[in-house]
Design a protein around this motif. Structure first.
Motif, PDB file in Angstrom:
ATOM      1  N   TRP A 220      -4.595   6.129  -1.859  1.00  0.00           N
ATOM      2  CA  TRP A 220      -3.710   5.029  -1.499  1.00  0.00           C
ATOM      3  C   TRP A 220      -3.764   4.003  -2.615  1.00  0.00           C
ATOM      4  CZ3 TRP A 220      -6.130   8.165   1.712  1.00  0.00           C
ATOM      5  CH2 TRP A 220      -5.402   8.697   2.774  1.00  0.00           C
TER       6      TRP A 220
ATOM      7  N   ILE B 280       0.878  -1.170   0.000  1.00  0.00           N
ATOM      8  CA  ILE B 280       0.000   0.000   0.000  1.00  0.00           C
ATOM      9  C   ILE B 280       0.911   1.215   0.000  1.00  0.00           C
ATOM     10  CG2 ILE B 280      -1.762   1.300   1.218  1.00  0.00           C
ATOM     11  CD1 ILE B 280      -2.638  -1.293   2.525  1.00  0.00           C
TER      12      ILE B 280
ATOM     13  N   GLN C 250      -8.576   2.757   4.765  1.00  0.00           N
ATOM     14  CA  GLN C 250      -9.114   1.500   5.280  1.00  0.00           C
ATOM     15  C   GLN C 250      -9.565   0.590   4.140  1.00  0.00           C
ATOM     16  OE1 GLN C 250     -12.405   1.874   7.992  1.00  0.00           O
ATOM     17  NE2 GLN C 250     -11.938  -0.073   8.954  1.00  0.00           N
TER      18      GLN C 250
ATOM     19  N   VAL D 107      -2.868   0.241  -3.993  1.00  0.00           N
ATOM     20  CA  VAL D 107      -2.510  -1.146  -3.699  1.00  0.00           C
ATOM     21  C   VAL D 107      -1.877  -1.683  -4.983  1.00  0.00           C
ATOM     22  CG1 VAL D 107      -3.365  -3.426  -3.070  1.00  0.00           C
ATOM     23  CG2 VAL D 107      -4.414  -1.395  -2.077  1.00  0.00           C
TER      24      VAL D 107
ATOM     25  N   GLN E 203      -6.569  -1.011   2.788  1.00  0.00           N
ATOM     26  CA  GLN E 203      -6.099  -2.084   3.674  1.00  0.00           C
ATOM     27  C   GLN E 203      -6.932  -3.345   3.500  1.00  0.00           C
ATOM     28  OE1 GLN E 203      -3.302  -1.984   5.748  1.00  0.00           O
ATOM     29  NE2 GLN E 203      -3.726  -4.163   5.744  1.00  0.00           N
TER      30      GLN E 203
ATOM     31  N   HIS F 274      -5.809  -4.926   0.270  1.00  0.00           N
ATOM     32  CA  HIS F 274      -4.472  -5.484   0.460  1.00  0.00           C
ATOM     33  C   HIS F 274      -4.551  -6.835   1.164  1.00  0.00           C
ATOM     34  CE1 HIS F 274      -0.726  -6.009   2.818  1.00  0.00           C
ATOM     35  NE2 HIS F 274      -0.167  -5.654   1.669  1.00  0.00           N
ATOM     36  N   THR F 275      -5.332  -6.895   2.233  1.00  0.00           N
ATOM     37  CA  THR F 275      -5.491  -8.138   2.989  1.00  0.00           C
ATOM     38  C   THR F 275      -6.092  -9.230   2.116  1.00  0.00           C
ATOM     39  OG1 THR F 275      -5.779  -6.883   5.023  1.00  0.00           O
ATOM     40  CG2 THR F 275      -6.538  -9.155   5.046  1.00  0.00           C
TER      41      THR F 275
END
Length: 131
Positions: free
Chosen positions: A23, A10, A43, A25, A46, A49-50
């Motif tokens: 942001w 990120i 968020q 990814v 994120q 990304h996860t």
């Protein structure tokens, strides 16, 4: 045992044309497809990304970890609901039906307990046929 290397990153990104911050990814999937997605919310980035990391590191292509906004309790309730249905698609139909016909009607204003008791007491004293 060494932790697996992260395949996705990120990165903060500022659009040179508009100056807005987002942001990004970025990374590469197992099949070589390059991922480069921008998100306005950190968020959300994120979560993605996860999801991508879990997808990459999952055995046999089955992701055991999934990014979601649901709480653990909500996930448990959803799993229980899916087990009770024959087909997954029936969940939406069931929820729509419940919202139309089965949802308890909420009382917008109700008297305080003391006021309700006093009104009931007046009614009870005025009613002689129930005694």
């Amino acid at each position: 045992m060494k932790a697996p290397k992260a395949r996705f990153k990120i990165l903060p990104y500022q659009n040179p044309r508009t100056g807005t911050k987002s942001w990004r990814v970025t990374g590469t999937r197992r099949n070589g497809v390059r991922i480069r997605e921008n998100f306005a919310d950190a968020q959300e980035a994120q979560f993605r990304h996860t999801e991508l990391e879990a997808e990459f590191h999952a055995a046999n292509g089955v992701a055991a970890l999934r990014a979601t906004r649901l709480t653990d309790e909500q996930v448990g309730i959803a799993e229980a609901a899916f087990k009770r249905l024959e087909r997954d698609e029936d969940l939406i139909t069931a929820v729509d039906h419940w919202l139309r016909t089965g949802k308890p009607a909420s009382v917008r204003e109700s008297p305080r307990l003391d006021d309700a008791f006093e009104a009931w007491l007046e009614w009870a004293q005025a009613t002689t046929e129930l005694r």
